[in-house]
Design a protein around this motif. Structure first.
Motif, PDB file in Angstrom:
ATOM      1  N   GLU A 282      96.122 -29.097  43.651  1.00 36.65           N
ATOM      2  CA  GLU A 282      95.911 -30.023  44.901  1.00 36.65           C
ATOM      3  C   GLU A 282      96.652 -30.185  46.217  1.00 36.65           C
ATOM      4  N   ALA A 283      97.653 -29.854  46.262  1.00 38.19           N
ATOM      5  CA  ALA A 283      98.359 -29.383  47.743  1.00 38.19           C
ATOM      6  C   ALA A 283      97.521 -28.544  48.619  1.00 38.19           C
ATOM      7  N   GLU A 284      97.621 -27.512  47.824  1.00 37.31           N
ATOM      8  CA  GLU A 284      96.348 -26.705  49.263  1.00 37.31           C
ATOM      9  C   GLU A 284      95.356 -26.601  49.678  1.00 37.31           C
ATOM     10  N   ALA A 285      94.598 -27.291  48.290  1.00 36.74           N
ATOM     11  CA  ALA A 285      93.550 -28.171  48.700  1.00 36.74           C
ATOM     12  C   ALA A 285      93.493 -29.434  49.838  1.00 36.74           C
ATOM     13  N   GLU A 286      94.513 -29.842  49.765  1.00 37.24           N
ATOM     14  CA  GLU A 286      94.654 -31.230  50.541  1.00 37.24           C
ATOM     15  C   GLU A 286      94.760 -30.108  52.456  1.00 37.24           C
ATOM     16  N   ALA A 287      94.802 -29.632  51.848  1.00 34.74           N
ATOM     17  CA  ALA A 287      96.070 -27.921  53.411  1.00 34.74           C
ATOM     18  C   ALA A 287      94.806 -27.382  54.349  1.00 34.74           C
ATOM     19  N   VAL A 288      94.158 -27.343  53.370  1.00 32.40           N
ATOM     20  CA  VAL A 288      93.321 -26.522  53.629  1.00 32.40           C
ATOM     21  C   VAL A 288      91.837 -27.363  54.937  1.00 32.40           C
ATOM     22  N   LYS A 289      92.084 -28.670  54.104  1.00 34.48           N
ATOM     23  CA  LYS A 289      91.144 -29.709  55.002  1.00 34.48           C
ATOM     24  C   LYS A 289      91.506 -29.670  56.148  1.00 34.48           C
ATOM     25  N   LEU A 290      92.787 -30.286  56.380  1.00 37.76           N
ATOM     26  CA  LEU A 290      93.905 -30.098  57.795  1.00 37.76           C
ATOM     27  C   LEU A 290      93.544 -28.820  58.547  1.00 37.76           C
ATOM     28  N   ARG A 291      93.530 -27.649  57.994  1.00 34.36           N
ATOM     29  CA  ARG A 291      93.619 -26.608  58.234  1.00 34.36           C
ATOM     30  C   ARG A 291      92.242 -26.522  59.654  1.00 34.36           C
ATOM     31  N   ALA A 292      91.465 -27.769  59.053  1.00 33.80           N
ATOM     32  CA  ALA A 292      90.070 -27.294  59.972  1.00 33.80           C
ATOM     33  C   ALA A 292      90.243 -27.231  61.583  1.00 33.80           C
ATOM     34  N   GLY A 293      90.978 -28.377  61.474  1.00 30.83           N
ATOM     35  CA  GLY A 293      90.501 -28.407  62.631  1.00 30.83           C
ATOM     36  C   GLY A 293      90.900 -29.831  63.232  1.00 30.83           C
ATOM     37  N   PRO A 294      90.296 -30.515  64.472  1.00 30.90           N
ATOM     38  CA  PRO A 294      90.402 -31.912  64.668  1.00 30.90           C
ATOM     39  C   PRO A 294      89.145 -32.528  64.588  1.00 30.90           C
ATOM     40  N   SER A 295      88.443 -31.280  64.530  1.00 31.77           N
ATOM     41  CA  SER A 295      86.631 -31.653  64.299  1.00 31.77           C
ATOM     42  C   SER A 295      86.128 -30.198  63.055  1.00 31.77           C
ATOM     43  N   TRP A 296      84.449 -30.324  62.609  1.00 32.28           N
ATOM     44  CA  TRP A 296      84.049 -29.323  62.198  1.00 32.28           C
ATOM     45  C   TRP A 296      83.634 -28.228  63.047  1.00 32.28           C
ATOM     46  N   LYS A 297      83.226 -28.634  64.104  1.00 30.53           N
ATOM     47  CA  LYS A 297      82.630 -27.407  64.862  1.00 30.53           C
ATOM     48  C   LYS A 297      83.678 -27.049  65.760  1.00 30.53           C
ATOM     49  N   PRO A 298      83.625 -25.692  66.552  1.00 33.74           N
ATOM     50  CA  PRO A 298      82.226 -25.167  65.563  1.00 33.74           C
ATOM     51  C   PRO A 298      82.139 -24.235  64.013  1.00 33.74           C
ATOM     52  N   LEU A 299      81.368 -24.502  63.922  1.00 33.85           N
ATOM     53  CA  LEU A 299      81.051 -24.240  62.217  1.00 33.85           C
ATOM     54  C   LEU A 299      81.708 -22.453  62.173  1.00 33.85           C
ATOM     55  N   ASP A 300      81.231 -22.026  63.429  1.00 31.78           N
ATOM     56  CA  ASP A 300      81.697 -20.196  62.655  1.00 31.78           C
ATOM     57  C   ASP A 300      83.273 -19.911  62.442  1.00 31.78           C
ATOM     58  N   ARG A 301      84.135 -20.790  63.039  1.00 33.31           N
ATOM     59  CA  ARG A 301      85.591 -20.274  62.668  1.00 33.31           C
ATOM     60  C   ARG A 301      85.904 -20.600  61.252  1.00 33.31           C
ATOM     61  N   HIS A 302      86.994 -19.801  60.935  1.00 28.42           N
ATOM     62  CA  HIS A 302      87.966 -19.723  59.699  1.00 28.42           C
ATOM     63  C   HIS A 302      88.959 -20.354  59.183  1.00 28.42           C
ATOM     64  N   VAL A 303      89.733 -20.827  57.917  1.00 22.16           N
ATOM     65  CA  VAL A 303      91.052 -21.010  57.768  1.00 22.16           C
ATOM     66  C   VAL A 303      91.234 -20.222  56.907  1.00 22.16           C
ATOM     67  N   ILE A 304      92.994 -20.275  56.769  1.00 22.48           N
ATOM     68  CA  ILE A 304      93.352 -19.854  56.596  1.00 22.48           C
ATOM     69  C   ILE A 304      93.477 -20.490  54.395  1.00 22.48           C
ATOM     70  N   VAL A 305      93.277 -19.651  53.429  1.00 19.04           N
ATOM     71  CA  VAL A 305      93.565 -20.679  52.155  1.00 19.04           C
ATOM     72  C   VAL A 305      94.391 -19.201  51.108  1.00 19.04           C
ATOM     73  N   ARG A 306      95.389 -20.383  50.809  1.00 17.29           N
ATOM     74  CA  ARG A 306      96.274 -19.518  49.845  1.00 17.29           C
ATOM     75  C   ARG A 306      96.334 -19.741  48.761  1.00 17.29           C
ATOM     76  N   GLY A 307      96.798 -18.866  47.686  1.00 15.86           N
ATOM     77  CA  GLY A 307      96.261 -18.779  46.040  1.00 15.86           C
ATOM     78  C   GLY A 307      96.645 -18.494  45.150  1.00 15.86           C
ATOM     79  N   LEU A 308      96.557 -18.842  44.219  1.00 11.36           N
ATOM     80  CA  LEU A 308      97.180 -17.853  42.375  1.00 11.36           C
ATOM     81  C   LEU A 308      95.944 -17.204  42.414  1.00 11.36           C
ATOM     82  N   ASP A 309      95.890 -15.701  42.624  1.00 18.63           N
ATOM     83  CA  ASP A 309      95.002 -14.499  41.647  1.00 18.63           C
ATOM     84  C   ASP A 309      95.536 -14.791  40.363  1.00 18.63           C
TER      85      ASP A 309
END
Length: 276
Positions: free
Chosen positions: A144-171
């Motif tokens: 839950e915490a990482e999913a919430e953090a992903v939203k914040l890493r998207a930055g102040p706006s969804w634009k530009p949509l061709d950007r990427h964000v880092i996701v850290r998860g368990l394999d």
């Protein structure tokens, strides 16, 4: 519950058992005042349109917990007050409070809730959608915490949509943490259902209020509060879907607590409809 000059602030699920709620009230009163015999005034939020039976039950529980006086405030009224809206004016104002599981939409005017609606979606649904996307695309398990953090890493706006964000998860195969890159475009698409549901709920709420108030909301727009309001780009998406101005409150997460605190500070010029 947060301490304020005149009493205490509290919010909890009012549908839970009476004994549990009574114990919670006593716990928070003692935590704030530090004295077993304190009898403060309590201000509590309850769902919009709550029945007289629910109001009476919550009031009785508060008095059983040794409250000196009890003020019940409708949820949307408190949130709007915390967001700084001039809700005592005759012009209609819309508040959209996006909680973990529910989104509460209300239109207020003259110090009262004129129309209200509850949508069964919120921040948890957005986080679940992001976690499902990462599991499907990258075979990673997100908490839950990482999913919430992903939203914040998207930055102040969804634009530009061709950007990427880092996701850290368990394999799930190696049981080790792994990093992946998630396109912002995919985040935008996967959260579309939640944004659309909120927009439809807001439009339906507008349909159930007088035409003059609908015109006020069209002019003044809606204000987003709650933790779900932090979803990047949500205000812009709702603005496009609803055709009215939409902005996020300055302190969306604390809006409810701030509103209850401001109500306490102003006891009681807001009219006899609120205290019980």
């Amino acid at each position: 519950m947060d301490a304020v000059r005149h009493g205490g602030i509290a919010q909890w699920p009012v549908h839970q058992g009476g004994e549990l709620v009574s114990r919670m009230i006593k716990h928070f009163v003692r935590k704030v005042h530090g004295h077993p015999f304190a009898r403060p005034r309590l201000v509590m939020a309850l769902p919009d349109g709550a029945s007289p039976i629910l109001r009476a039950a919550l009031r009785d529980l508060a008095y059983e917990a040794d409250a000196r006086r009890v003020f019940l405030v409708e949820h949307s009224f408190a949130v709007a007050l915390g967001a700084g809206l001039p809700i005592t004016e005759p012009a209609g104002r819309m508040i959209v409070d996006i909680g973990p599981r529910l989104t509460r939409i209300a239109i207020l005017a003259c110090g009262a809730v004129v129309a209200a609606r509850t949508i069964h979606t919120g921040g948890d649904a957005v986080n679940a959608a992001i976690a499902a996307l990462v599991a499907r695309e990258h075979n990673l398990l997100l908490g839950e915490a990482e999913a919430e953090a992903v939203k914040l890493r998207a930055g102040p706006s969804w634009k530009p949509l061709d950007r990427h964000v880092i996701v850290r998860g368990l394999d799930p195969d190696s049981r080790h943490e792994r990093v992946a890159w998630l396109p912002v475009q995919q985040l935008y698409e996967v959260t579309r259902a939640q944004a659309d549901a909120i927009a439809r709920g807001a439009a339906a709420t507008l349909e159930h209020c007088p035409a003059e108030l609908s015109a006020d909301v069209a002019a003044h727009g809606a204000v987003l509060t709650g933790g779900g309001a932090l979803l990047r780009g949500l205000a812009r998406r709702l603005r496009a879907a609803m055709g009215i101005p939409v902005r996020r409150a300055d302190r969306p997460v604390e809006a409810l607590a701030l509103g209850l605190g401001r109500y306490v500070d102003r006891l009681n010029p807001l009219g006899p409809r609120h205290p019980v």
